[in-house]
Write an enzyme that holds these catalytic residues in place. Structure first.
Site, PDB file in Angstrom:
ATOM      1  N   VAL B  77      -6.373 105.921 -46.545  1.00  0.00           N
ATOM      2  CA  VAL B  77      -7.130 107.168 -46.522  1.00  0.00           C
ATOM      3  C   VAL B  77      -6.228 108.275 -47.083  1.00  0.00           C
ATOM      4  CG1 VAL B  77      -8.002 108.900 -44.913  1.00  0.00           C
ATOM      5  CG2 VAL B  77      -8.612 106.494 -44.594  1.00  0.00           C
ATOM      6  N   CYS B  78      -6.731 109.048 -48.036  1.00  0.00           N
ATOM      7  CA  CYS B  78      -5.941 110.130 -48.644  1.00  0.00           C
ATOM      8  C   CYS B  78      -5.612 111.199 -47.611  1.00  0.00           C
ATOM      9  CB  CYS B  78      -6.706 110.765 -49.793  1.00  0.00           C
ATOM     10  SG  CYS B  78      -5.958 112.302 -50.374  1.00  0.00           S
ATOM     11  N   ILE B  79      -4.339 111.545 -47.506  1.00  0.00           N
ATOM     12  CA  ILE B  79      -3.922 112.477 -46.445  1.00  0.00           C
ATOM     13  C   ILE B  79      -4.503 113.873 -46.630  1.00  0.00           C
ATOM     14  CG2 ILE B  79      -1.697 113.024 -47.573  1.00  0.00           C
ATOM     15  CD1 ILE B  79      -0.565 113.147 -44.628  1.00  0.00           C
ATOM     16  N   ALA B  82      -8.161 113.800 -45.914  1.00  0.00           N
ATOM     17  CA  ALA B  82      -8.359 113.503 -44.495  1.00  0.00           C
ATOM     18  C   ALA B  82      -8.106 114.735 -43.634  1.00  0.00           C
ATOM     19  CB  ALA B  82      -7.441 112.360 -44.066  1.00  0.00           C
TER      20      ALA B  82
END
Lengths: 135, 132, 102
Positions: B77-79, B82
């Site tokens: 998941v892209c930080i 997110a």
């Protein structure tokens, strides 16, 4: 790391109405650190991303258009713009903001990053890639 | 053959994450290797453990987690995406002072940077993008 | 060096299929899926767009998306091939790259 791959970021959406244009640009900036062969394509509504005179103060969101002008500093110097997409939208090359880079192989001469191509040429650019990203 | 998958939309509103799931599952069942599944934009919403869909509906997050466990998938998941959307792991919840138990990243998912997407494009032979 | 173009938008709402077909080159494949499958039906205002590319470009449509939308195979434009999810995977691996027309 092995041989550099050719990455093309395809932009077909207008800015601000949705987040896609901004999040595409964020990937381009991060991706620039990976020393790959990067190009961007602007076609269909994507050409609106490069329009001159964007001012987002009234929206309360960030105007990210100046970031395109900084791409040269990240080694991203090939921004293909489709001529037919401009014409269909009543735009000319003069309606877009200038985007340039300094060519380190040519005494840091300032050169244009925007490459205006017709649809057939852009199709060949797309076919010449290893990875095509759209958002 | 090694593939990477990019998911740009969240579950339930768009069909994109359902298609991405069915595609990934079919690839794995055929013996095609999946280097990584990267979740970007609203796609990060596939990775919250707090979704509670009705019993007669599919549970997209659970589907991903189970597929991940079965095939040892790298679900990333892209930080930045997110954080914008309130998907946190233990470390991020603590760092931003969100309190005990705020971490909601689903089992089998991990949070990492956008560089993981570029790496997925470099390492896999094909990158397949699902979105809107 | 062929490309698999992926179109998931209804051609009646967006120009994704039209733009895709205008950029697809000889030997490329196009897969219509999700709402993109509406573009595969014959007798519509956009049927000619697909037929105009027949021969140069191979068009595929995702069966589960047709079934979900109540589109019987008999309504498809001639020459379009129906694939399932494993067939979709085969198309990805048999073309050099994919391009999603989002």
């Amino acid at each position: 790391m092995s041989v550099a791959k050719k990455f093309l970021y395809v932009n077909r959406k207008a800015p601000y109405g949705t987040i896609y244009a901004l999040e595409s640009l964020e990937v381009v900036l991060i991706g620039a650190a990976f020393d790959q062969n990067v190009s961007l394509a602007f076609l269909d509504d994507g050409v609106f991303q490069l329009a001159k005179g964007q001012d987002t103060k009234g929206l309360g969101v960030k105007n990210f258009s100046p970031t395109f002008r900084a791409l040269g500093d990240y080694g991203v110097t090939k921004l293909y713009v489709e001529k037919e997409s401009l014409a269909e939208r009543g735009l000319t090359e003069d309606d877009l903001m200038p985007v340039t880079y300094e060519d380190e192989n040519d005494g840091f001469a300032e050169k244009p990053s925007l490459i205006f191509v017709d649809r057939a040429e852009l199709a060949r650019v797309m076919r010449d890639q290893d990875v095509v990203l759209s958002f | 053959m090694k593939l990477s998958i990019l998911v740009n939309e969240g579950p339930y509103t768009h069909q994109a994450s359902d298609t991405a799931y069915q595609f990934t599952k079919a690839a794995l069942e055929k013996g095609v290797e999946i280097f990584r599944v990267f979740f970007y934009n609203d796609g990060v919403n596939n990775g919250t453990r707090l979704t509670v869909p009705p019993q007669d509906d599919r549970n997209i997050q659970k589907n991903w987690s189970e597929l991940g466990e079965k095939y040892k998938l790298d679900l990333v998941v892209c930080i930045a995406a997110a954080q914008r959307r309130g998907i946190l792991d233990e470390g991020e919840a603590k760092r931003h002072g969100k309190g005990e138990g705020a971490a909601n990243i689903a089992p089998g998912f991990r949070i990492s940077g956008l560089g993981q997407l570029i790496e997925a494009g470099i390492e896999a032979e094909r990158l397949v993008v699902f979105g809107d | 060096m062929t490309t698999l173009h992926m179109v998931n938008k209804s051609p009646f709402e967006r120009n994704a299929m039209k733009s895709c077909l205008a950029h697809a080159l000889e030997g490329d494949g196009v897969i219509l899926f999700e709402d993109g499958v509406y573009g595969a039906v014959k007798g519509s205002a956009v049927t000619g767009d697909i037929q105009g590319k027949a021969g140069a470009v191979k068009v595929y449509v995702l069966g589960p998306d047709l079934a979900a939308r109540g589109i019987a195979d008999g309504r498809l434009i001639e020459g379009i091939k129906v694939v399932d999810y494993p067939g979709f995977v085969d198309l990805v691996t048999s073309h050099e790259r994919t391009q999603s027309w989002l």
